[in-house]
Design an enzyme around this catalytic site. Structure first.
Site, PDB file in Angstrom:
ATOM      1  N   ARG A   1     -11.713   4.582  -1.732  1.00  0.00           N
ATOM      2  CA  ARG A   1     -11.941   3.148  -1.904  1.00  0.00           C
ATOM      3  C   ARG A   1     -12.561   2.525  -0.652  1.00  0.00           C
ATOM      4  NH1 ARG A   1      -9.202  -2.070  -2.126  1.00  0.00           N
ATOM      5  NH2 ARG A   1     -10.145  -3.232  -3.845  1.00  0.00           N
TER       6      ARG A   1
ATOM      7  N   ARG B   1      -8.821  -8.700   3.037  1.00  0.00           N
ATOM      8  CA  ARG B   1      -9.437  -8.164   4.249  1.00  0.00           C
ATOM      9  C   ARG B   1     -10.702  -8.926   4.638  1.00  0.00           C
ATOM     10  NH1 ARG B   1      -8.280  -4.427   0.553  1.00  0.00           N
ATOM     11  NH2 ARG B   1      -6.593  -2.953   0.959  1.00  0.00           N
TER      12      ARG B   1
ATOM     13  N   LYS C   1      -3.098   0.165  15.788  1.00  0.00           N
ATOM     14  CA  LYS C   1      -3.700   1.319  15.115  1.00  0.00           C
ATOM     15  C   LYS C   1      -5.201   1.183  14.996  1.00  0.00           C
ATOM     16  CE  LYS C   1      -4.117   1.874  10.824  1.00  0.00           C
ATOM     17  NZ  LYS C   1      -5.175   1.794   9.787  1.00  0.00           N
TER      18      LYS C   1
ATOM     19  N   HIS D   1       0.746   8.588   8.533  1.00  0.00           N
ATOM     20  CA  HIS D   1       0.559  10.035   8.553  1.00  0.00           C
ATOM     21  C   HIS D   1       1.099  10.647   9.839  1.00  0.00           C
ATOM     22  CE1 HIS D   1      -1.836  10.499   4.913  1.00  0.00           C
ATOM     23  NE2 HIS D   1      -2.519   9.428   5.261  1.00  0.00           N
TER      24      HIS D   1
ATOM     25  N   GLN E   1      11.837   5.378  11.565  1.00  0.00           N
ATOM     26  CA  GLN E   1      12.081   3.966  11.835  1.00  0.00           C
ATOM     27  C   GLN E   1      10.803   3.182  11.570  1.00  0.00           C
ATOM     28  OE1 GLN E   1      12.484   3.168  16.190  1.00  0.00           O
ATOM     29  NE2 GLN E   1      12.198   5.374  16.425  1.00  0.00           N
TER      30      GLN E   1
ATOM     31  N   GLN F   1      -4.759  14.643  17.614  1.00  0.00           N
ATOM     32  CA  GLN F   1      -4.311  13.760  16.536  1.00  0.00           C
ATOM     33  C   GLN F   1      -5.156  13.969  15.287  1.00  0.00           C
ATOM     34  OE1 GLN F   1      -6.062  11.131  15.079  1.00  0.00           O
ATOM     35  NE2 GLN F   1      -4.531   9.698  14.326  1.00  0.00           N
TER      36      GLN F   1
END
Length: 392
Positions: free
Chosen positions: A177, A226, A270, A291, A305, A331
């Site tokens: 998407r 968004r 992020k 992830h 958490q 990563q």
């Protein structure tokens, strides 16, 4: 070698598929505007259309500058053709003007220029074997196994502006998407290339976001909540100095660059870390999303958490301690291993297994069964109103 039906990709770089695997880096959550037709990856970088193909030992490529391409049938290799092709001399003339060169062999200049561009985009100055020496593989058997299992995975060095827009778009979203939305956004640009029913464009300029109806335009093509964040972030980028300001962040430290980005509307740790890692050469940036949080819990003994800014910083510091100055590259392996990848990505040797199965930019529906989900649990990123907080 490097041919597509009757068409040949002109240029070649000797690099093995274990160093660069296009199927693993162009379709798995780093960049979102590449499509694969008959074994050839097609995408736009800035205002150039690129065609990429590879075998075990070589990467073949070609480029069209402001050209229109067309594929009648993506399953038939013989139908790829170029329409209104910009000739090499015209491209070289532009390059000569940009670089103030005179009396230079145009063909050689073109090849050298394009080779440098695609090598820079694919980060070929970094060898995986050298990068991985920074990682504590002896005490990290999980990552050591992934390095072997997912050979050829690497980070792309992408345009910071596109990276910023794409990862604001990624909030509570999935890869197919996001790709569809980014293609729809680029369709607003005047620079167009056609491949089958999918049209490839450069992204709209920053001027587009200054329009009073820019937010509504984005909402109309499916960006939803968004849209506001993207428009306001782009306006803030302009106020700060535009693309040159974004590029200048490369000179700052990771913490300084991330702080500057987080001052933009809709940008949390992020998204800022993604831009730092993939657009600003901050190889030690470690974006922490659901992830990576799951990986940290399952393989590194971290407790479950809420993913707060404090936890983001804590987990990043943990991975930086294990994986050093290239923790962000590590990563990428951890993230890739935790994706639900579309089935056609698993058989990269079959040229018919390509991303033409993805929804085109004309479609408005999405099949969640094909999703490689980017789950949103970062409370610092932009979030939709509560009544709309459902998994997409």
């Amino acid at each position: 070698m490097g041919g597509v039906g009757g068409n040949v990709l002109k240029y070649v770089i000797k690099v093995s598929i274990s160093e660069v695997n296009l199927d693993k880096i162009l379709n798995t959550g780093q960049v979102f505007r590449w499509r694969k037709f008959s074994g050839v990856w097609v995408g736009v970088i800035k205002k150039k259309l690129w065609l990429l193909k590879q075998d075990e030992h070589c990467l073949y490529f070609d480029c069209r500058c402001l050209a229109l391409t067309q594929v009648k049938d993506p399953t038939d290799c013989s139908t790829i053709r170029i329409v209104n092709k910009t000739d090499d001399d015209s491209i070289c003339k532009s390059i000569l003007t940009e670089n103030n060169h005179e009396n230079v062999n145009a063909t050689k200049l073109l090849e050298s220029h394009l080779r440098d561009e695609i090598s820079d985009y694919l980060n070929l100055s970094y060898k995986i074997c050298e990068v991985s020496k920074q990682w504590d593989l002896e005490n990290d058997k999980h990552l050591s196994g992934l390095l072997t299992e997912h050979s050829g995975l690497r980070l792309i060095r992408q345009d910071p502006l596109e990276c910023l827009i794409a990862f604001i778009t990624s909030s509570c979203n999935n890869i197919p998407r996001i790709s569809s939305l980014m293609l729809k956004l680029s369709s607003l640009s005047e620079y167009s290339y056609g491949v089958n029913d999918t049209h490839f464009h450069s992204l709209p300029s920053l001027d587009f976001y200054q329009s009073p109806n820019a937010e509504q335009v984005l909402r109309d093509i499916g960006f939803g909540y968004r849209a506001k964040y993207i428009v306001n972030a782009m306006r803030a980028v302009v106020e700060n100095g535009g693309e040159s300001w974004l590029a200048s962040l490369k000179k700052l430290s990771l913490d300084e660059a991330r702080s500057e980005l987080m001052a933009l509307p809709g940008v949390g740790p992020k998204v800022a870390s993604c831009v730092c890692l993939m657009g600003l050469d901050k190889h030690d940036a470690v974006p922490i999303d659901t992830h990576i949080h799951q990986v940290a819990i399952k393989y590194y003994g971290k407790r479950s958490q809420s993913l707060t800014p404090a936890l983001h910083n804590s987990l990043e510091a943990f991975f930086q301690g294990k994986h050093g100055s290239f923790a962000g590259w590590a990563q990428a392996y951890l993230f890739y291993s935790n994706l639900k990848r579309p089935k056609h990505d698993k058989d990269t040797a079959n040229p018919q297994n390509d991303s033409s199965k993805y929804p085109s930019n004309k479609e408005t529906g999405y099949k969640s069964g094909q999703d490689a989900e980017i789950k949103c649990r970062d409370t610092t990123e932009n979030q939709p109103p509560k009544r709309r907080r459902t998994r997409i």
